[in-house]
Design an enzyme around this catalytic site. Structure first.
Site, short mmCIF file in Angstrom:
data_model
loop_
_atom_site.label_atom_id
_atom_site.label_comp_id
_atom_site.label_asym_id
_atom_site.label_seq_id
_atom_site.Cartn_x
_atom_site.Cartn_y
_atom_site.Cartn_z
N HIS A 73 -14.88 -20.05 -32.51
CA HIS A 73 -15.04 -19.51 -31.16
C HIS A 73 -14.05 -18.41 -30.82
O HIS A 73 -14.21 -17.72 -29.83
CB HIS A 73 -14.92 -20.63 -30.13
CG HIS A 73 -13.50 -21.07 -29.87
ND1 HIS A 73 -12.81 -21.83 -30.77
CD2 HIS A 73 -12.66 -20.81 -28.84
CE1 HIS A 73 -11.59 -22.05 -30.30
NE2 HIS A 73 -11.47 -21.44 -29.13
C1 UD1 Z 1 -10.81 -21.11 -23.92
C2 UD1 Z 1 -9.33 -21.02 -24.24
C3 UD1 Z 1 -9.10 -21.40 -25.68
C4 UD1 Z 1 -9.73 -22.74 -26.02
C5 UD1 Z 1 -11.20 -22.68 -25.63
C6 UD1 Z 1 -11.93 -23.98 -25.93
C7 UD1 Z 1 -8.14 -19.24 -22.99
C8 UD1 Z 1 -7.47 -17.93 -23.12
N1 UD1 Z 1 -8.83 -19.67 -24.07
O1 UD1 Z 1 -11.44 -20.11 -24.70
O2 UD1 Z 1 -7.69 -21.50 -25.91
O3 UD1 Z 1 -9.59 -22.98 -27.40
O4 UD1 Z 1 -11.30 -22.40 -24.25
O5 UD1 Z 1 -13.32 -23.81 -25.82
O6 UD1 Z 1 -8.07 -19.85 -21.95
N2 UD1 Z 1 -18.73 -19.78 -21.30
C9 UD1 Z 1 -19.90 -20.34 -20.82
N3 UD1 Z 1 -19.86 -21.54 -20.23
C10 UD1 Z 1 -18.71 -22.24 -20.08
C11 UD1 Z 1 -17.53 -21.67 -20.55
C12 UD1 Z 1 -17.55 -20.45 -21.16
O7 UD1 Z 1 -20.98 -19.76 -20.94
O8 UD1 Z 1 -18.75 -23.37 -19.53
C13 UD1 Z 1 -18.78 -18.47 -21.99
C14 UD1 Z 1 -18.56 -17.29 -21.11
O9 UD1 Z 1 -19.50 -16.32 -21.47
C15 UD1 Z 1 -17.17 -16.80 -21.44
C16 UD1 Z 1 -16.97 -17.27 -22.87
O10 UD1 Z 1 -17.78 -18.45 -22.99
O11 UD1 Z 1 -17.03 -15.43 -21.30
C17 UD1 Z 1 -15.56 -17.63 -23.17
O12 UD1 Z 1 -15.01 -18.54 -22.21
P1 UD1 Z 1 -13.47 -18.44 -21.76
O13 UD1 Z 1 -13.14 -19.46 -20.77
O14 UD1 Z 1 -13.16 -17.05 -21.41
O15 UD1 Z 1 -12.65 -18.72 -23.08
P2 UD1 Z 1 -12.92 -19.62 -24.37
O16 UD1 Z 1 -13.29 -18.74 -25.48
O17 UD1 Z 1 -13.83 -20.76 -24.08
#
Ligand code: UD1
Length: 362
Positions: free
Chosen positions: A207
């Site tokens: 991820h």
């Molecule tokens: C976050 C944490 C990471 C952790 C990971 C676990 C930070 C900087 N990173 O990364 O340390 O390992 O969580 O998963 O805080 N999205 C959805 N639905 C959701 C959540 C996310 O669609 O419920 C999508 C969105 O398009 C978003 C992308 O996933 O842009 C990434 O989500 P984000 O919260 O920015 O960071 P993670 O990569 O999940």
């Protein structure tokens, strides 16, 4: 008097579950209102709600509903929204891990003279290209109490000049949750459908932006995994970040089984029964070490060196040769069994609760 416990993203939920239980079981905390704050960084049912349900975490008192966005948007919005629910009765703000929610809430608490307790403090990858590393450094620089998972983390904090008396080596709350749920893990419904056999499939999670940004490299990585894993099926629960690239991934091999993000109990069932886990997550390397599972990490560095030094983890980064070597070792039955790091014993939350009691009594 109020104690805030902050959580926002998937790994946070796993880290707070047993801690909340311990605080509620400790009579000393009866006189405090424990507020569970969900920032809404993760919001899909399978990234959030299911964790609260399975791990029996109380319904959040507040959901800040911040949602997705850039680093600045997410941190800025969480800060603004958390600030609105800050008041003079809050005596402690507990933050866990290294996600954007951790840093944003620690900053606001500190700006309001509320002491901050950081759980999983002091770990360092020394890789400033990771947003998590920046979050760790900044959160530790303003925290008052530091709860650590390893002696290395203690050393890192001492090197920064943090007073030893505020650093507590307590172990790993993620392992508390895993131990507590080991007997309730759930076989996913697709396990039989895809004719999976225990210890005969590979579990894969990817991820991190560093592995997902460049589609060609991601494709190459997956092709190599398919090649080296021979005929083993590869279960790949996909983080929502990869959704838009699903077509590219789907066509690589019939042996890759792509699923939606799994629940805690399902994922850890698959982890317990797999032949090997390949991942770029940090938390999973800890769970793999605890379960004595071979673990191949698709990163050049780790903030959790104990998973390599005494656990079951090896780093292969994006090196095809290192990946091949890891598979060779696995096939020859030479993988290290590893030992479980000190204090990863299921009693970490209890230790934290007793220390916090001592702190708050003074
Ligand atoms: C976050 C944490 C990471 C952790 C990971 C676990 C930070 C900087 N990173 O990364 O340390 O390992 O969580 O998963 O805080 N999205 C959805 N639905 C959701 C959540 C996310 O669609 O419920 C999508 C969105 O398009 C978003 C992308 O996933 O842009 C990434 O989500 P984000 O919260 O920015 O960071 P993670 O990569 O999940």
């Amino acid at each position: 008097m109020i104690i805030d416990i902050i959580s926002g993203a998937r790994p946070n939920f796993v880290k707070i579950a047993c801690l909340i239980k311990e605080l509620k079981n400790n009579k000393f905390f009866n006189k405090f209102k424990i507020r569970v704050i969900h920032t809404g960084q993760h919001y899909n049912n399978n990234m959030s709600n299911i964790f609260f349900k399975e791990l029996k975490i109380p319904r959040p008192d507040y959901n800040l509903n911040v949602g997705s966005g850039t680093y600045a948007f997410q941190i800025g919005s969480i800060m603004q929204k958390y600030e609105k629910i800050i008041n003079k009765k809050i005596v402690l703000c507990i933050v866990v891990g290294d996600v954007n929610s951790t840093l944003a809430c620690a900053l606001i608490a500190k700006q309001n003279n509320i002491p901050v307790a950081h759980i999983e403090a002091g770990i360092r990858s020394n890789d400033l290209t990771m947003p998590e590393e920046i979050n760790r450094i900044l959160t530790d620089s303003i925290s008052n109490y530091f709860f650590t998972t390893s002696v290395t983390a203690n050393k890192n904090l001492i090197q920064l000049g943090i007073s030893k008396k505020n650093i507590y080596f307590v172990g790993n709350t993620m392992i508390d949750t895993l131990k507590e749920n080991l007997n309730s893990l759930k076989k996913p419904s697709f396990f039989n459908k895809f004719l999976l056999k225990e210890y005969n499939y590979i579990l894969l999670t990817i991820h991190r932006p560093s592995n997902t940004k460049n589609l060609n490299s991601l494709r190459l990585l997956l092709e190599n995994i398919v090649k080296f894993s021979k005929l083993n099926k590869i279960i790949f629960p996909c983080h929502p970040r990869l959704k838009k690239n699903m077509n590219v991934i789907k066509n690589i091999s019939n042996n890759i089984i792509i699923t939606n993000p799994l629940s805690y109990l399902e994922f850890n069932f698959l982890l317990l029964k797999c032949k090997v886990i390949i991942t770029d997550s940090g938390g999973i390397t800890e769970e793999a070490t605890f379960l004595h599972k071979p673990c191949i990490t698709l990163r050049e560095n780790t903030e959790r060196p104990e998973t390599i030094e005494i656990g079951t983890n090896v780093l292969v980064g994006n090196s095809k040769n290192k990946l091949k070597k890891a598979f060779d070792e696995l096939d020859r039955g030479l993988w290290k069994r590893g030992k479980i790091p000190a204090k990863w014993d299921g009693k970490t939350s209890k230790r934290i609760s007793l220390i916090l009691e001592r702190i708050l009594r003074n």
